[in-house]
Design an enzyme around this catalytic site. Structure first.
Site, PDB file in Angstrom:
ATOM      1  N   HIS A 118       0.849  -1.093  -0.082  1.00 17.25           N
ATOM      2  CA  HIS A 118       0.197  -0.198  -0.017  1.00 17.25           C
ATOM      3  C   HIS A 118       0.906   1.325  -0.108  1.00 17.25           C
ATOM      4  O   HIS A 118       0.504   2.340   0.522  1.00 17.25           O
ATOM      5  CB  HIS A 118      -0.741  -0.128   1.106  1.00 17.25           C
ATOM      6  CG  HIS A 118      -1.917  -0.930   1.057  1.00 17.25           C
ATOM      7  ND1 HIS A 118      -2.825  -1.554   2.138  1.00 17.25           N
ATOM      8  CD2 HIS A 118      -2.356  -1.711   0.045  1.00 17.25           C
ATOM      9  CE1 HIS A 118      -3.548  -2.760   1.798  1.00 17.25           C
ATOM     10  NE2 HIS A 118      -3.384  -2.783   0.420  1.00 17.25           N
ATOM     11  N   CYS A 157       7.432  24.885  -9.728  1.00 13.75           N
ATOM     12  CA  CYS A 157       6.246  24.237  -9.711  1.00 13.75           C
ATOM     13  C   CYS A 157       5.207  24.495  -8.699  1.00 13.75           C
ATOM     14  O   CYS A 157       4.103  24.758  -9.016  1.00 13.75           O
ATOM     15  CB  CYS A 157       6.396  22.490  -9.788  1.00 13.75           C
ATOM     16  SG  CYS A 157       5.170  21.510  -9.724  1.00 13.75           S
ATOM     17  N   THR A 195      -3.151  -9.281  10.551  1.00 12.26           N
ATOM     18  CA  THR A 195      -4.171  -8.820   9.479  1.00 12.26           C
ATOM     19  C   THR A 195      -5.504  -9.829   9.397  1.00 12.26           C
ATOM     20  O   THR A 195      -5.455 -11.109   9.583  1.00 12.26           O
ATOM     21  CB  THR A 195      -3.484  -8.734   8.000  1.00 12.26           C
ATOM     22  OG1 THR A 195      -4.449  -8.520   6.968  1.00 12.26           O
ATOM     23  CG2 THR A 195      -2.679 -10.058   7.474  1.00 12.26           C
ATOM     24  N   SER A 196      -6.353  -9.054   9.244  1.00 12.62           N
ATOM     25  CA  SER A 196      -7.760  -9.938   9.150  1.00 12.62           C
ATOM     26  C   SER A 196      -8.049 -10.398   7.735  1.00 12.62           C
ATOM     27  O   SER A 196      -9.157 -11.042   7.348  1.00 12.62           O
ATOM     28  CB  SER A 196      -9.031  -9.052   9.817  1.00 12.62           C
ATOM     29  OG  SER A 196      -9.071  -7.973   8.838  1.00 12.62           O
ATOM     30  N   ASN A 220      -2.508 -14.109  15.009  1.00 15.22           N
ATOM     31  CA  ASN A 220      -3.690 -13.167  15.196  1.00 15.22           C
ATOM     32  C   ASN A 220      -4.135 -12.987  16.449  1.00 15.22           C
ATOM     33  O   ASN A 220      -4.262 -14.086  17.130  1.00 15.22           O
ATOM     34  CB  ASN A 220      -4.625 -13.362  14.012  1.00 15.22           C
ATOM     35  CG  ASN A 220      -4.480 -12.361  12.917  1.00 15.22           C
ATOM     36  OD1 ASN A 220      -3.842 -11.307  12.847  1.00 15.22           O
ATOM     37  ND2 ASN A 220      -4.790 -12.752  11.657  1.00 15.22           N
ATOM     38  N   GLU A 222      -7.344 -12.197  16.883  1.00 14.34           N
ATOM     39  CA  GLU A 222      -8.599 -12.579  16.633  1.00 14.34           C
ATOM     40  C   GLU A 222      -8.440 -13.500  15.294  1.00 14.34           C
ATOM     41  O   GLU A 222      -7.658 -12.855  14.343  1.00 14.34           O
ATOM     42  CB  GLU A 222      -9.663 -11.740  16.410  1.00 14.34           C
ATOM     43  CG  GLU A 222      -9.852 -10.723  17.635  1.00 14.34           C
ATOM     44  CD  GLU A 222     -10.733 -11.523  18.723  1.00 14.34           C
ATOM     45  OE1 GLU A 222     -11.495 -12.316  18.494  1.00 14.34           O
ATOM     46  OE2 GLU A 222     -10.653 -11.068  19.875  1.00 14.34           O
TER      47      GLU A 222
HETATM   48 ZN    ZN Z   1       6.174  19.614  -9.013  1.00 22.49          ZN
END
Ligand code: ZN
Length: 253
Positions: A118, A157, A195-196, A220, A222
């Site tokens: 992620h 920028c 992690t579930s 885990n 749970e």
């Molecule tokens: Zn930029």
């Protein structure tokens, strides 16, 4: 539990390739609240309003109010579980980790092969000109939210930077997907930790290992619905993984 721990250690010792999949649960023991918990980040900031690329493009200042809280998360320290996983890798028991966390704690503990499914909070990108920034460079700018200082045709920028965490409407980075497939290929054992397994497509990873004949060991607090592990070692990440490591070391001796 004790015989299960021994069995898991024995599998770890005989497996030709073992990997781990980690989630929010490993970071909560470093004091990082689970974003999905009742008082977590997503209860205070609706993901649709604060954690989509669309929201960022519309109003990056607003999204940065949520990101400022995420910044605090990145000050956390790795715990004994992170350290045990890093040592297992260094000692040849673990090929690598696929994590759903963006806090970089596995790397901080010394893990070398870490696929960040992620994204991560250590680098930043400019959505306008494509420039990328390290965290230390952004911190050195001393402004929140940070603006892009890259010059485009001689003009600064100036767009607001976005951390390279994956928002809800973004795809998993192709590089992370490729690296994760490579780790999963041939894995004979996967430790599913904290992690579930509810968030797709990370939730598919243990099932891929099983389809290819590998085993699933769940660690885990749970049990995760629908995971059906070969062995479940219920308990804290900071306790169970160091104990598993100890048993594994005992088998090696
Ligand atoms: Zn930029």
């Amino acid at each position: 539990m004790d015989s299960d721990l021994n069995q898991a250690a024995a599998w770890l010792a005989t497996s030709n390739k073992s990997i781990a999949l980690t989630g929010a649960g490993v970071s909560t023991e470093s004091g990082i609240p689970d974003f999905r918990s009742p008082d977590g980040l997503w209860s205070r900031y609706s993901p649709a309003e604060y954690a989509t690329l669309g929201a960022f493009r519309r109003d990056p200042e607003k999204v940065w109010r949520m990101l400022a809280e995420l910044e605090e998360v990145l000050m956390a320290e790795p715990n004994a579980g992170h350290v045990a996983l890093a040592e297992l890798e260094a000692e040849g028991a673990l090929a690598g980790i696929i994590t759903q966390n963006v806090d970089g704690l596995h790397q901080a503990a010394g893990s070398r092969t870490v696929v960040e499914f992620h994204g991560n909070g250590r680098t930043f990108s400019c959505l306008s000109c494509g420039a990328s920034y390290t965290r230390s460079r952004v911190l050195a700018m001393g402004e929140m939210p940070p603006h892009c200082s890259n010059e485009v045709h001689g003009v600064p920028c100036g767009a607001i930077l976005k951390p390279d965490v994956i928002f809800f409407d973004e795809q998993i980075p192709p590089k992370a997907l490729a690296a994760s497939s490579q780790l999963v290929r041939g894995a004979e054992l996967i430790l599913v930790i904290g992690t579930s397994c509810e968030v797709f497509p990370a939730s598919e990873i243990p099932l891929q290992v099983r389809r290819e004949g590998g085993r699933i060991v769940e660690i885990n607090l749970e049990p995760a619905d629908g995971l059906a592990p070969d062995i479940s070692l219920p308990g804290w990440f900071t306790e169970v993984v160091p104990r598993l490591q100890e048993r594994w070391r005992g088998l090696r001796a």
